[in-house]
Design a protein around this motif. Structure first.
Motif, PDB file in Angstrom:
ATOM      1  N   SER A  67       0.887  -1.164   0.000  1.00 12.03           N
ATOM      2  CA  SER A  67       0.000   0.000   0.000  1.00 12.03           C
ATOM      3  C   SER A  67       0.921   1.209   0.000  1.00 12.03           C
ATOM      4  N   LYS A  68       0.360   2.392  -0.025  1.00  9.34           N
ATOM      5  CA  LYS A  68       1.178   3.587  -0.166  1.00  9.34           C
ATOM      6  C   LYS A  68       2.258   3.650   0.912  1.00  9.34           C
ATOM      7  N   GLY A  69       3.490   3.671   0.481  1.00  8.59           N
ATOM      8  CA  GLY A  69       4.615   3.807   1.386  1.00  8.59           C
ATOM      9  C   GLY A  69       5.188   2.505   1.905  1.00  8.59           C
ATOM     10  N   ILE A  70       4.503   1.390   1.687  1.00  4.24           N
ATOM     11  CA  ILE A  70       4.959   0.094   2.197  1.00  4.24           C
ATOM     12  C   ILE A  70       5.434  -0.768   1.037  1.00  4.24           C
ATOM     13  N   LYS A  71       6.704  -1.127   1.054  1.00  4.91           N
ATOM     14  CA  LYS A  71       7.291  -1.959   0.010  1.00  4.91           C
ATOM     15  C   LYS A  71       7.509  -3.383   0.533  1.00  4.91           C
ATOM     16  N   LYS A 285       0.237  -5.322   9.306  1.00  2.73           N
ATOM     17  CA  LYS A 285      -0.467  -4.551  10.339  1.00  2.73           C
ATOM     18  C   LYS A 285       0.459  -3.529  10.995  1.00  2.73           C
ATOM     19  N   VAL A 286       1.647  -3.978  11.395  1.00  2.72           N
ATOM     20  CA  VAL A 286       2.591  -3.082  12.059  1.00  2.72           C
ATOM     21  C   VAL A 286       3.108  -2.025  11.082  1.00  2.72           C
ATOM     22  N   ALA A 287       3.358  -2.430   9.840  1.00  2.00           N
ATOM     23  CA  ALA A 287       3.840  -1.469   8.837  1.00  2.00           C
ATOM     24  C   ALA A 287       2.823  -0.357   8.622  1.00  2.00           C
ATOM     25  N   LYS A 288       1.543  -0.702   8.568  1.00  4.44           N
ATOM     26  CA  LYS A 288       0.501   0.318   8.380  1.00  4.44           C
ATOM     27  C   LYS A 288       0.425   1.246   9.587  1.00  4.44           C
ATOM     28  N   GLU A 289       0.646   0.705  10.770  1.00  2.00           N
ATOM     29  CA  GLU A 289       0.662   1.563  11.962  1.00  2.00           C
ATOM     30  C   GLU A 289       1.843   2.523  11.921  1.00  2.00           C
ATOM     31  N   ILE A 290       3.002   2.031  11.472  1.00  4.89           N
ATOM     32  CA  ILE A 290       4.185   2.884  11.355  1.00  4.89           C
ATOM     33  C   ILE A 290       3.948   3.997  10.341  1.00  4.89           C
ATOM     34  N   VAL A 291       3.296   3.660   9.230  1.00  5.81           N
ATOM     35  CA  VAL A 291       3.030   4.653   8.183  1.00  5.81           C
ATOM     36  C   VAL A 291       2.115   5.768   8.694  1.00  5.81           C
ATOM     37  N   SER A 292       1.328   5.482   9.717  1.00  3.56           N
ATOM     38  CA  SER A 292       0.435   6.510  10.261  1.00  3.56           C
ATOM     39  C   SER A 292       1.186   7.544  11.092  1.00  3.56           C
ATOM     40  N   ARG A 293       2.455   7.282  11.382  1.00  2.00           N
ATOM     41  CA  ARG A 293       3.262   8.210  12.181  1.00  2.00           C
ATOM     42  C   ARG A 293       4.099   9.101  11.275  1.00  2.00           C
TER      43      ARG A 293
END
Length: 353
Positions: A67-71, A285-293
Motif C-alpha cells: 500500500s502507499k509507502g509500504i514496500k 499490520k505493524v507497517a501500516k501503523e508505522i506509516v500513520s506516524r
C-alpha cells in the motif's frame, strides 16, 4: 545437516571454506526440490495475489508495493530454498540500495517465497567451474566496499559548511563487502524493515534477518548461526547486529555451537521480535501503523537507537538533543501533533538527515 532429509549438499557454507574447497564441492549434487511450492497460509496467498507476485528465473528478488509507502521485498528462488547464489547477492544488495534512496518508502517487509526464508549460501552455484568462475565469485563477495553502500563524504561539501547536517555526514560510508552488505544495508534504509520468517533461516539467511529492525516468525521456524559447523565465525555483519539483540553469553553460545533453535526459543532469547502463526499479516499490520506516524520521527528513531545503542552516555545524550532539535517545528512534527486535535494534516516526504 539437521532438517535436510532431501538435501545432499549443505545449503549454507561460509565463504572462507568455500574458497578452499571449490573443487571438492563442485561435483556435489545440487538441491533437489519441487518447483511447485505451496504458500504456507491463506493470508499469504491473498497477500501474494494482491502483489501480483510472479516467479521467474530473471526476477529472483522482487519489490512490490503493499500500500502507499509500504514496500515488499521477496527473495524469489524457492526451488533452492532462497539460498544465496551470485545473482541473489547482487539483487538483494541492489534492492536495499534502491529502497534506501527512495524517500517515499515508509516501511519495508522482507520475506522469502516458498518453504523457507533463506537457507544461506548456495555452494555449488558459487564454487562450481561449470557455473562460472569460482575465484571471481569469491573475490566479488569479499571485495570491499561492495559498491552498494553510501559513498564516502565529499570533503569539499562538508568543510564548506560545518554547521550543515548532511546525509553524508550523518551516515558513515559503507565499508562492507558484498557478503556483508546483503545483511547490513537494511540498517541503512531510514524506513523500518520487518523480516517475515518461516520454514528455515540458516547461516547467511539468519544474518540477513538480523539486519532488519523487526523479525516476525512462525513459532516452528528453524533458526541457526551455522558457521561453527565449519570451524568459522559469522562474517556477514553479525558482530554488529547480534550485540544489539542478545546478551554476550547467548551470542557466544549460539555462535560457538551453531545449534538449530525454534523461533519460539529465539523470541525468548531476543533474536525474534514476535512469534505468530501469520507473520506476514502481522508485518502488514505493524507497517501500516508505522506509516500513520511522522516519517521523520520514525526515521530518526531508527537512527537514534542504531547510533546510540553501544555508544557512551555523553554521545547518546548529545545525539538525542541533535535529533530532537531537527524535529521540533518541522512540518511533519506539526502534522503529527495536529492529529491529536483531529486535524488531518498530510505528512510530507521524509527528510533524510
Amino acid at each position: 545437516m539437521i532438517g535436510y532429509q532431501f538435501i545432499r549438499l549443505p545449503a549454507y557454507l561460509p565463504l572462507s571454506i568455500a574458497r578452499k574447497n571449490m573443487m571438492r564441492y563442485a561435483s556435489s549434487p545440487s538441491l533437489l526440490l519441487s518447483n511447485r511450492l505451496a504458500l504456507k497460509s491463506s493470508s499469504e496467498k491473498q497477500f501474494c495475489q494482491t502483489m501480483h507476485f510472479t516467479s521467474s528465473p530473471d526476477n529472483i528478488v522482487t519489490i512490490t508495493e503493499v500500500s502507499k509507502g509500504i514496500k515488499h521485498v521477496q527473495l524469489n528462488r524457492p526451488e533452492k530454498l532462497n539460498s544465496l547464489d551470485m545473482r541473489m547477492f547482487e539483487s538483494i544488495a541492489s534492492a536495499a540500495s534502491e529502497l534506501r534512496d527512495d524517500t517515499s518508502v515508509r516501511a519495508v517487509i522482507l520475506s522469502g517465497a516458498g518453504k523457507a526464508f533463506c537457507t544461506g549460501l548456495d555452494v555449488k552455484s558459487i564454487v562450481s567451474p561449470l557455473k562460472g568462475n569460482p575465484k571471481s565469485n569469491i573475490d566479488r563477495l569479499l571485495k570491499r566496499p561492495s559498491g552498494y553502500g553510501h559513498p564516502p563524504p565529499d570533503n569539499d561539501s562538508i568543510t564548506s559548511d560545518v554547521n550543515t547536517s548532511s546525509k553524508a555526514s550523518s551516515i558513515p560510508p559503507s565499508l562492507g563487502n558484498l557478503a556483508q552488505d546483503v545483511a547490513y544495508l537494511w540498517r541503512d534504509i531510514p524506513a523500518p524493515v520487518i523480516a517475515v520468517l518461516h520454514g528455515m533461516c540458516f547461516g547467511g539467511g539468519m544474518q540477513i534477518a538480523l539486519g532488519a529492525d523487526l523479525r516476525f516468525a512462525e513459532p516452528n521456524c528453524k533458526l541457526s548461526i551455522m558457521e561453527a559447523k565449519w570451524g568459522l565465525i559469522p562474517d556477514m555483519s553479525a558482530s554488529i547486529t547480534l550485540r544489539e539483540l542478545v546478551r554476550i553469553d547467548i551470542a557466544k553460545e549460539l555462535t560457538m555451537t551453531g545449534r538449530v533453535i525454534t523461533a519460539e526459543e529465539g523470541a525468548r532469547l531476543g533474536l525474534i521480535t514476535r512469534c505468530t502463526e501469520d507473520p506476514m499479516a502481522e508485518a502488514v499490520k505493524v507497517a501500516k501503523e508505522i506509516v500513520s506516524r511522522s516519517p521523520d520521527a520514525v526515521a530518526e528513531s531508527k537512527r537514534l537507537f542504531q547510533q546510540s545503542w553501544v555508544a557512551t552516555q555523553k554521545d547518546c545524550l548529545e545525539l538525542e538533543s541533535k535529533i530532537q532539535s531537527g524535529l521540533i517545528g518541522s512540518w511533519n512534527q506539526a502534522a503529527a501533533s495536529g492529529k491529536n486535535f483531529s486535524l488531518n494534516i498530510p505528512y510530507a516526504k521524509r527528510k533524510d538527515s
